[in-house]
Structure formats: structure tokens, C-alpha cells
Design a protein around this motif. Structure first.
Motif, mmCIF file in Angstrom:
data_model
loop_
_atom_site.group_PDB
_atom_site.id
_atom_site.type_symbol
_atom_site.label_atom_id
_atom_site.label_comp_id
_atom_site.label_asym_id
_atom_site.label_seq_id
_atom_site.Cartn_x
_atom_site.Cartn_y
_atom_site.Cartn_z
ATOM 1 N N LYS A 35 0.860 -1.180 0.000
ATOM 2 C CA LYS A 35 0.000 0.000 0.000
ATOM 3 C C LYS A 35 0.899 1.234 0.000
ATOM 4 N N PRO A 36 1.009 1.905 -1.157
ATOM 5 C CA PRO A 36 1.829 3.111 -1.201
ATOM 6 C C PRO A 36 1.082 4.320 -0.662
ATOM 7 N N THR A 37 1.835 5.226 -0.064
ATOM 8 C CA THR A 37 1.321 6.545 0.281
ATOM 9 C C THR A 37 1.999 7.508 -0.680
ATOM 10 N N PHE A 38 1.189 8.229 -1.446
ATOM 11 C CA PHE A 38 1.705 9.158 -2.436
ATOM 12 C C PHE A 38 1.834 10.550 -1.836
ATOM 13 N N SER A 39 2.693 11.354 -2.431
ATOM 14 C CA SER A 39 2.961 12.698 -1.912
ATOM 15 C C SER A 39 1.745 13.617 -1.993
ATOM 16 N N ASP A 40 0.733 13.269 -2.791
ATOM 17 C CA ASP A 40 -0.490 14.080 -2.842
ATOM 18 C C ASP A 40 -1.497 13.643 -1.779
ATOM 19 N N GLY A 41 -1.077 12.720 -0.897
ATOM 20 C CA GLY A 41 -1.941 12.276 0.198
ATOM 21 C C GLY A 41 -2.730 11.016 -0.103
ATOM 22 N N HIS A 42 -2.773 10.576 -1.340
ATOM 23 C CA HIS A 42 -3.532 9.371 -1.696
ATOM 24 C C HIS A 42 -2.859 8.147 -1.071
ATOM 25 N N ASP A 43 -3.638 7.363 -0.320
ATOM 26 C CA ASP A 43 -3.059 6.188 0.350
ATOM 27 C C ASP A 43 -4.043 5.043 0.492
ATOM 28 N N SER A 44 -5.076 5.018 -0.345
ATOM 29 C CA SER A 44 -6.106 3.988 -0.174
ATOM 30 C C SER A 44 -6.040 2.860 -1.199
ATOM 31 N N GLY A 45 -5.035 2.862 -2.062
ATOM 32 C CA GLY A 45 -4.920 1.792 -3.048
ATOM 33 C C GLY A 45 -4.042 0.661 -2.544
ATOM 34 N N ILE A 46 -4.534 -0.564 -2.654
ATOM 35 C CA ILE A 46 -3.743 -1.742 -2.286
ATOM 36 C C ILE A 46 -3.343 -2.441 -3.578
ATOM 37 N N PHE A 47 -2.034 -2.515 -3.814
ATOM 38 C CA PHE A 47 -1.474 -3.052 -5.046
ATOM 39 C C PHE A 47 -1.042 -4.496 -4.820
ATOM 40 N N SER A 48 -1.879 -5.445 -5.253
ATOM 41 C CA SER A 48 -1.538 -6.863 -5.131
ATOM 42 C C SER A 48 -0.370 -7.168 -6.055
ATOM 43 N N TRP A 49 0.291 -8.305 -5.809
ATOM 44 C CA TRP A 49 1.433 -8.678 -6.650
ATOM 45 C C TRP A 49 1.029 -8.795 -8.111
ATOM 46 N N ASP A 50 -0.123 -9.410 -8.385
ATOM 47 C CA ASP A 50 -0.511 -9.554 -9.785
ATOM 48 C C ASP A 50 -0.896 -8.218 -10.414
ATOM 49 N N PHE A 51 -1.414 -7.276 -9.617
ATOM 50 C CA PHE A 51 -1.720 -5.960 -10.167
ATOM 51 C C PHE A 51 -0.425 -5.206 -10.483
ATOM 52 N N LEU A 52 0.580 -5.304 -9.606
ATOM 53 C CA LEU A 52 1.880 -4.686 -9.901
ATOM 54 C C LEU A 52 2.485 -5.298 -11.167
ATOM 55 N N TYR A 53 2.398 -6.613 -11.285
ATOM 56 C CA TYR A 53 2.919 -7.302 -12.473
ATOM 57 C C TYR A 53 2.187 -6.809 -13.719
ATOM 58 N N PHE A 54 0.867 -6.697 -13.622
ATOM 59 C CA PHE A 54 0.038 -6.194 -14.718
ATOM 60 C C PHE A 54 0.480 -4.785 -15.117
ATOM 61 N N LEU A 55 0.674 -3.894 -14.134
ATOM 62 C CA LEU A 55 1.111 -2.525 -14.433
ATOM 63 C C LEU A 55 2.448 -2.527 -15.168
ATOM 64 N N GLY A 56 3.380 -3.348 -14.681
ATOM 65 C CA GLY A 56 4.687 -3.419 -15.318
ATOM 66 C C GLY A 56 4.622 -4.003 -16.719
ATOM 67 N N ASP A 57 3.908 -5.101 -16.857
ATOM 68 C CA ASP A 57 3.827 -5.820 -18.119
ATOM 69 C C ASP A 57 3.058 -5.039 -19.183
ATOM 70 N N GLN A 58 2.060 -4.284 -18.778
ATOM 71 C CA GLN A 58 1.162 -3.594 -19.724
ATOM 72 C C GLN A 58 1.385 -2.081 -19.783
ATOM 73 N N GLN A 59 2.560 -1.622 -19.327
ATOM 74 C CA GLN A 59 2.818 -0.174 -19.267
ATOM 75 C C GLN A 59 2.493 0.571 -20.552
#
Length: 138
Positions: free
Chosen positions: A80-104
């Protein structure tokens, strides 16, 4: 896509690179992705970004300079990243991170298309939600 599947490679290393604003993720299948913080922020799996159903997505703008100020583990399946704009409610599962990387490339193209369709620039400030808009408290 955002769940955890048994066949998804798992991260063996996660490194935040603040200067270049990327999360470097090395996976068990040998692939290494450099995922820009901006991409993570505009595709955050949170209700604030994704809405509560199809067609309720909130187009994110002004996130080019966003940083990840904290990266918290969530069990053995996500961060769960906390972004500098205050956003902190996203939970990034391993497969979602893989998806983001693979489908950039595809995700960037989709984002740019959505920006063009909305007639806004990637660096435009976010427009505040109206009173009848999102009500998750974020």
C-alpha cells in the motif's frame, strides 16, 4: 486482474527510486519492471480512482511529479503506497503490480486517449469532486 492468482509471479525485490520516480519490481519469473509512480497513481486500484463500478472511474491529472513517500506491506500479497499528494487507499496486489509493469505501454496509451477525450492535459490540476460526486471520504 487485481486479485491474487496462484500462477502470478511474486516480487523478489521492490525498490523505490525517488529521483527517477519509479518502483523497480523484480519478479520470481526473472522479469524486472520499472513502474513510474505516476502510472501507479493514475491506475490506483482504490475506489477514489476506480469508482464503485464500471464507468465511475475518475480521470487523474497533475500526477507527473507525484512521489511515493511510504510503501507498506499488506500481508504476503500486496503493498500500500502513500503518495505525496496524500492518496493512500490503493492496495497493489502482486498480480496488479505485475500487470502494471507488463502492460505499461498499453496503459499509457489508454491514459493519453482518456485525457484527449476529456480535453484535458496530463499536467492539469485535479478538479475537486462535486458534492454529489464521490463519497468515500477520500
Amino acid at each position: 486482474m487485481a486479485g491474487l492468482r496462484n500462477d502470478t509471479p511474486t516480487p523478489e525485490s521492490l525498490t523505490l527510486h525517488g529521483k527517477s520516480r519509479v518502483l523497480e519490481a523484480g519478479f520470481s519469473d526473472g522479469r524486472v519492471f520499472r513502474i513510474p509512480f505516476e502510472l501507479m497513481r493514475v491506475y490506483s486500484p482504490s475506489a477514489e480512482v476506480q469508482g464503485h463500478g464500471p464507468g465511475q472511474e475518475v480521470l487523474q491529472t497533475g500526477k507527473r511529479e507525484v512521489d511515493v513517500v511510504e510503501l507498506e506491506s499488506v500481508g504476503n500479497y500486496a503493498v500500500k503506497p502513500t503518495f505525496s499528494d496524500g492518496h493512500d487507499s490503493g492496495i497493489f496486489s502482486w498480480d496488479f503490480l505485475y500487470f502494471l509493469g507488463d502492460q505499461q505501454a498499453r496503459l499509457w496509451a489508454e491514459y493519453e486517449k482518456r485525457l484527449a477525450e476529456a480535453g484535458v492535459d496530463r499536467d492539469a490540476p485535479m478538479v475537486a469532486a462535486s458534492a454529489s460526486g464521490h463519497s468515500c471520504g477520500h
